[in-house]
Design a protein around this motif. Structure first.
Motif, mmCIF file in Angstrom:
data_model
loop_
_atom_site.group_PDB
_atom_site.id
_atom_site.type_symbol
_atom_site.label_atom_id
_atom_site.label_comp_id
_atom_site.label_asym_id
_atom_site.label_seq_id
_atom_site.Cartn_x
_atom_site.Cartn_y
_atom_site.Cartn_z
ATOM 1 N N GLY A 26 41.443 33.159 27.992
ATOM 2 C CA GLY A 26 40.326 33.636 28.699
ATOM 3 C C GLY A 26 40.631 33.588 30.169
ATOM 4 O O GLY A 26 40.336 34.578 30.831
ATOM 5 N N ASN A 27 41.273 32.568 30.897
ATOM 6 C CA ASN A 27 41.404 32.276 32.215
ATOM 7 C C ASN A 27 42.448 33.158 32.597
ATOM 8 O O ASN A 27 42.251 33.958 33.756
ATOM 9 C CB ASN A 27 41.783 30.878 32.334
ATOM 10 C CG ASN A 27 40.607 29.794 32.582
ATOM 11 O OD1 ASN A 27 39.405 30.284 32.320
ATOM 12 N ND2 ASN A 27 40.984 28.729 32.598
ATOM 13 N N ILE A 28 43.467 33.532 32.012
ATOM 14 C CA ILE A 28 44.564 34.331 32.058
ATOM 15 C C ILE A 28 44.289 35.772 32.064
ATOM 16 O O ILE A 28 44.373 36.714 33.068
ATOM 17 C CB ILE A 28 45.949 34.161 31.390
ATOM 18 C CG1 ILE A 28 46.525 32.806 31.367
ATOM 19 C CG2 ILE A 28 46.874 35.209 31.607
ATOM 20 C CD1 ILE A 28 47.383 32.468 30.361
ATOM 21 N N ARG A 29 43.320 36.028 31.177
ATOM 22 C CA ARG A 29 42.775 37.311 31.101
ATOM 23 C C ARG A 29 42.099 37.856 32.284
ATOM 24 O O ARG A 29 42.218 38.797 33.258
ATOM 25 C CB ARG A 29 41.750 37.748 29.916
ATOM 26 C CG ARG A 29 42.659 37.980 28.654
ATOM 27 C CD ARG A 29 41.724 38.404 27.344
ATOM 28 N NE ARG A 29 42.300 38.043 26.347
ATOM 29 C CZ ARG A 29 43.065 38.764 25.315
ATOM 30 N NH1 ARG A 29 42.918 40.106 25.704
ATOM 31 N NH2 ARG A 29 43.262 38.313 24.481
ATOM 32 N N ARG A 30 41.139 36.732 32.909
ATOM 33 C CA ARG A 30 40.207 36.958 33.979
ATOM 34 C C ARG A 30 41.156 37.052 35.405
ATOM 35 O O ARG A 30 40.786 37.728 36.240
ATOM 36 C CB ARG A 30 39.242 35.898 34.092
ATOM 37 C CG ARG A 30 37.866 36.240 33.064
ATOM 38 C CD ARG A 30 37.027 35.205 33.265
ATOM 39 N NE ARG A 30 37.330 33.916 32.867
ATOM 40 C CZ ARG A 30 37.392 33.587 31.429
ATOM 41 N NH1 ARG A 30 36.863 34.265 30.489
ATOM 42 N NH2 ARG A 30 37.472 32.188 31.290
ATOM 43 N N THR A 31 41.977 36.114 35.496
ATOM 44 C CA THR A 31 42.732 35.897 36.857
ATOM 45 C C THR A 31 44.283 36.532 36.979
ATOM 46 O O THR A 31 44.673 36.604 38.045
ATOM 47 C CB THR A 31 42.962 34.240 37.083
ATOM 48 O OG1 THR A 31 43.841 33.691 36.227
ATOM 49 C CG2 THR A 31 41.451 33.535 37.060
#
Ligand code: FMN
Length: 216
Positions: free
Chosen positions: A73-78
């Motif tokens: 999720g973090n990689i998708r967002r940032t």
């Protein structure tokens, strides 16, 4: 013995994969949520996929549909992450960061680890790790309802000073890094202490060897 995967349960397919593909290097991935919260978790479905451009890939399995693991999720967002590599000395702290803590728990703090700033990405690296690769997301390939493969371009490398033999020529003291790989089952690992050398063979050298053998 044939294992036709049409007749094998998902759990057993996983067992076949991890029992036979190993040792697998451990990508000890740090990410950051949009609010700045740092997350850390190890992933052994990991390797280098391209030298030029430098591309690494790792696979995130799900606990259910969607990006339930914080890393994905973090990689998708940032669009950013750091792949830290794990030495034998750091195996236990690495294992602590894999505990299924509830969201918001600082895995690095739980494991007694600290962070150091990165240079090209906002996500910090693990200060204690002998190697850290700053990465920018290239693409995330969804390979099932709860699985994804993350491909990232490496934009910077940090390597522990005393493991760099020649900075200009990029000679690294790989044995000194003492990196571990994951093996079969839930808790087996290997060290890189049983090495052997096998230089590549050129076409000319191969022809020479065949001629020498024929002349025997
Ligand atoms: C050595 C090791 C390797 C692991 N490899 C993977 C992997 O390749 N893919 C995966 O989804 N989970 C893997 N895990 C489990 C994750 O680290 C674990 O689910 C973690 O809590 C996920 O954290 P997150 O929700 O903060 O992203 C591995 C665990 C260990 C100890």
């Amino acid at each position: 013995m044939l294992f036709d995967l049409q007749n094998v349960t998902n759990e057993n397919v996983y067992k076949l994969l991890v029992a036979t593909i190993g040792p697998r290097p451990v990508a000890w991935v740090t990410t950051q949520d949009v609010d700045g919260t740092v997350n850390c978790a190890p992933f052994s479905f990991f390797n280098a996929m391209s030298g030029n451009p430098p591309v690494v890939a790792f696979g995130i399995g799900g606990r259910g549909p969607g990006d339930v693991k914080d890393t994905g999720g973090n990689i998708r967002r940032t669009g950013q992450f750091v792949v830290n590599l794990c030495s034998y000395a750091l195996a236990e702290p690495m294992n602590i960061t894999a505990i299924d803590f509830p969201k918001g728990v600082d895995e690095l703090k739980e494991a007694g680890l600290t962070t150091a700033p990165s240079t090209h990405v906002k996500v910090p690296r693990i200060a204690e790790a002998p190697v850290a690769m700053e990465c920018e997301r290239l693409v995330i390939v969804d390979v099932g309802i709860d699985r994804a493969v993350v491909l990232g371009k490496v934009v910077a490398f940090h390597i522990q000073d005393d493991c760099v033999l020649d900075k200009d020529r990029c000679y690294i003291d790989t044995p000194k890094l003492d990196l571990i790989g994951r093996l079969h089952g839930g808790g087996w690992y290997s060290r890189v202490t049983d090495r052997f050398e096998l230089p590549r063979i050129s076409v000319e050298e191969w022809a020479k060897r065949k001629a020498a053998k024929a002349a025997e």
